[in-house]
Design an enzyme around this catalytic site. Sequence first.
Site, PDB file in Angstrom:
ATOM      1  N   GLU A 260       0.817  -1.216   0.000  1.00 14.43           N
ATOM      2  CA  GLU A 260       0.000   0.000   0.000  1.00 14.43           C
ATOM      3  C   GLU A 260       0.851   1.267   0.000  1.00 14.43           C
ATOM      4  OE1 GLU A 260      -2.806  -0.215   3.267  1.00 14.43           O
ATOM      5  OE2 GLU A 260      -4.134  -1.490   2.098  1.00 14.43           O
TER       6      GLU A 260
ATOM      7  N   GLU B  54      -6.807  -7.155  -1.067  1.00 12.20           N
ATOM      8  CA  GLU B  54      -7.396  -7.038   0.262  1.00 12.20           C
ATOM      9  C   GLU B  54      -8.849  -6.640   0.136  1.00 12.20           C
ATOM     10  OE1 GLU B  54      -5.542  -4.721   3.254  1.00 12.20           O
ATOM     11  OE2 GLU B  54      -3.609  -5.737   2.996  1.00 12.20           O
TER      12      GLU B  54
END
Length: 854
Positions: free
Chosen positions: A182, A251
């Site tokens: 991320e 995710e």
Amino acid sequence: MLNSCIIIVVAVLVLLLCPSSSAIQVGYDSRSMIIDGERKLIFAGAIHYPRSTIEMWPDLIQKAKDGGLNAVETYIFWNAHEPRYRQYKFDGNLDFIKFFKLIQEAGLYAILRIGPYVCAEWNYGGFPVWLHNIDGIELRTDNELYKNEMQIFTTKIVDMCKEANLFAPQGGPIILAQIENEYGNVESGYGDRGKAYIQWCAQMAVAQNIGVPWIMCQQKDAPQPMISACNGFYCDQMQTNDPNSPKMFTENWTGWYTKWGQKTPHRPTEDIAFSVARFYQLGGALMNYYMYHGGTNFGRTSGGPFLITSYDYDAPLDEYGNLNQPKWGHLKELHAAIKMGEKLITSGNVISKDITDNVQLTTYINDATGERFCFLSNNHWERDETIDMQQDGKFFLPAWSVTILGGCQKELYNSAKVTTQTSIMVKQADNYEEDYPADPLSWMWTFESMKDKLQGKGRFSARQLLEQKRATFDHSDYLWYMTSFDNNGTSSSSKNLTLSVTSSEQAHYHVFVNGQLIGSQSEHKQFQSPVSLVPGRNNITLLSATIGLKNYGEFFDTYTDGITGPVVLTDNGNITIDLSSNTWNYKVGLNGEVKRLHDPYSLHARAWKIADDMEELPTDRSMIWYKTTFRAPSGTDPVVVDLIGMGKGQAWVNGNSIGRFWPLRIADSNGCDVECNYRGAYKTDDDITQTRCVTNCGNPTQRWYHIPRSFLIPENNTLVLFEEIGGNPSQVSFQTVIVGSVCASADEGSTLQLSCQNGKIISEIEFASFGDPKGTCGRSILQQGSCHSAKSLTVAEQECVGMESCSIIVSSATFGSVDCGINVTTKRLVVQATCESEVVFYKKLKLKEAQSKA
Ligand SMILES: *[C@@H]1O[C@H](CO)[C@@H](O)[C@H](O)[C@H]1NC(C)=O
Ligand SMILES: *[C@@H]1O[C@H](CO)[C@@H](O)[C@H](O)[C@H]1NC(C)=O
Ligand SMILES: *[C@@H]1O[C@H](CO)[C@@H](O)[C@H](O)[C@H]1NC(C)=O
Ligand SMILES: *[C@@H]1O[C@H](CO)[C@@H](O)[C@H](O)[C@H]1NC(C)=O
Ligand SMILES: *[C@@H]1O[C@H](CO)[C@@H](O)[C@H](O)[C@H]1NC(C)=O
Ligand SMILES: *[C@@H]1O[C@H](CO)[C@@H](O)[C@H](O)[C@H]1NC(C)=O
Ligand SMILES: CC(=O)N[C@H]1CO[C@H](CO)[C@@H](O)[C@@H]1O
């Protein structure tokens, strides 16, 4: 060290020279992963190995497989593996090699997310604190010291995997690996050095030569050959970083985490099913549930600020490994339905058509054979739709749902039509064995010895207030800050001075003046309290506790922990003494930690005092250790300890940490009475005030703490509690987590199925109605509607009571004809039943018979 180096060299040579006969080639294009030449849709689920135990792994992995997954994903947790510089730990539940081998044995693929920054609501995002303490280091950017350490750790993990033949080309289960995590979300803050860092990450990873693709997530500018993947609640609209990369959803949040003081968030089953179905409808290739099993933050592993010990995450498998129904079952059916179209989805032609605004039909078609597979979605937040697809049929599409159509004609699945039963879990005291009832717990105690600290005696000193991570290296939650000053005149002692202390936002600390606790502070930067000084030397002692180090955000690693200062004494607002740059003495940790009071085999057994009865036991006292022994609850159901009455601290069973506890921290009391509506985009906010579908209002944020069965022996288990702020252990008890009730709903024409599982049987029908009953299983109160068959209860009792599972055909033949008027288009049956162990069931039955005779 030397041995393992040699083994690594040999392993790499073997890999190069004689590719295993079971070698699996992993490739991809824009449509899908291609594994050994075959196009595969990947349904993955995250299970983090340190959040459960080795003994739990096979069952969790099997349940993932039974739930229709073909891959399991995990991060690698750097600070768990290298808690001290170059001192590695890979034993117990840190044996990730064994975890991957079990995944392989189950016939599943694996996804290795090294990071090594992982976020994951894990302490400090997975970074070891020694890393932060290296002079001149800057984490997650173009800094040589950092990159060097990141490369050493990454290489170590990769080499361990190679040595164990875990990569697919070696015949192993790993088909993908991830570097960084991320970073795209924070990259702008790091400017050009961030861009350079990401380039370096890609090169460093590729040079590891693992034979399977690397991914980065949330990284739109991921350099080739990195595949950029998406994280979020929905990823159907994602753009890939390259036209030849498949769409990967690394995710997909199945729920959300909880912080101390917050309500418990839940992501509705219908909504997550909608999100997954939409993702594959729009060409998704790989999706990973984050989390599939969340588990427990044992020890001091929970992230921060203020993340709780349970990491249940409302995942398809609950914290203890039980099926979270209906989520697990409803997603299982979804995977099966999508799988039926796998070939067409990954290689057919795609035709997309907007039927009305927000209603979209996606057809996958094999032009040669004419075979078709369809997804029909209704993105309206409120409007149900009935779609007439002429010769293919008419379909009722609830708002915010996707229907999957086999051959584009047969409804295989609708994301909002949940037929899987809801299992309502309960905690049950182990008190049914009357012949052998659990003894009341008897407690021992010992006060944390603080005399040295209250008199200012530390291990090291500095003429400043130290940042907590710098001082502790995170070897303990606790850091003592101690200083003293001379109060020369009698003038200031006769005045009322105020002591004010400033800390970081996430510090929790206690303030002692001349040996007396004068107050505590949590989640606020400022502490102020009047103090009375003595003539001459006065001592000030501050005890600062971390509750999980911050794990997310731009430069999260540089966040200050502990007492930041200033620490001043004021007189009507005027600073009279500034202690900030005094000489401060420091000590890391508690004496009880050094003496290993949590360990039943500690040599300091004499420290404990025995309470003959509860009256004698000191309660509501801070800085005290309690100890008791207990018998393990019988059976195999998961065990929890109920810590109601306790304040805040840490708990251990037979020397194993079960995490931090804080039952005194109560969740906000508003927002639980609104019915949970799955429709419309689900989102969470940091303080959970705007989040839908919350529970646990007004209760302790976490009252029950998981004790894995493998921590227990039958008799003479030791529970140790360190109580930091004051509590009372008299209500502490051990319970098992079981299915208390099951509830299902089925439309006329289908079959209703209920099952108690784990050898429990249906003992009683709590509710049964055929007609148009109101309410939703597990979510709201069930009530009869405007029409109801009088036979409902009798039929349910006949079919189900005394059975482990039962099915009821929902038809007028079973229930007689019921007139529901024109407004009820589909009648349904709803049944809720109690599950009980056979022993209890027959005991109650006998009791009833005896009563009816009398
Ligand atoms: C402060 O600490 C010193 C030891 O460093 C001790 O001798 C003294 O009694 C303490 N003063 C008070 C008021 O507690
Ligand atoms: C007390 O006196 C000492 C020496 O006389 C001095 O260094 C110190 O600053 C004084 N402390 C305060 C609080 O005034
Ligand atoms: C100090 O505070 C106490 C109570 O907080 C009060 O009774 C006392 O009069 C105060 N003394 C001075 C000198 O202000
Ligand atoms: C605080 O300081 C101000 C300005 O220096 C002064 O006027 C005031 O009297 C002081 N207050 C006390 C209580 O000493
Ligand atoms: C229980 O364990 C303690 C040490 O942890 C030991 O002293 C004691 O004898 C044990 N009791 C039984 C009944 O096994
Ligand atoms: C059916 O629904 C309509 C519209 O909501 C309502 O006006 C009517 O009273 C209902 N009829 C019955 C029998 O409930
Ligand atoms: C951007 C964002 O919110 N990322 C989160 C994704 O979910 C994981 C797991 O909950 C978190 O660790 C990230 O912070």
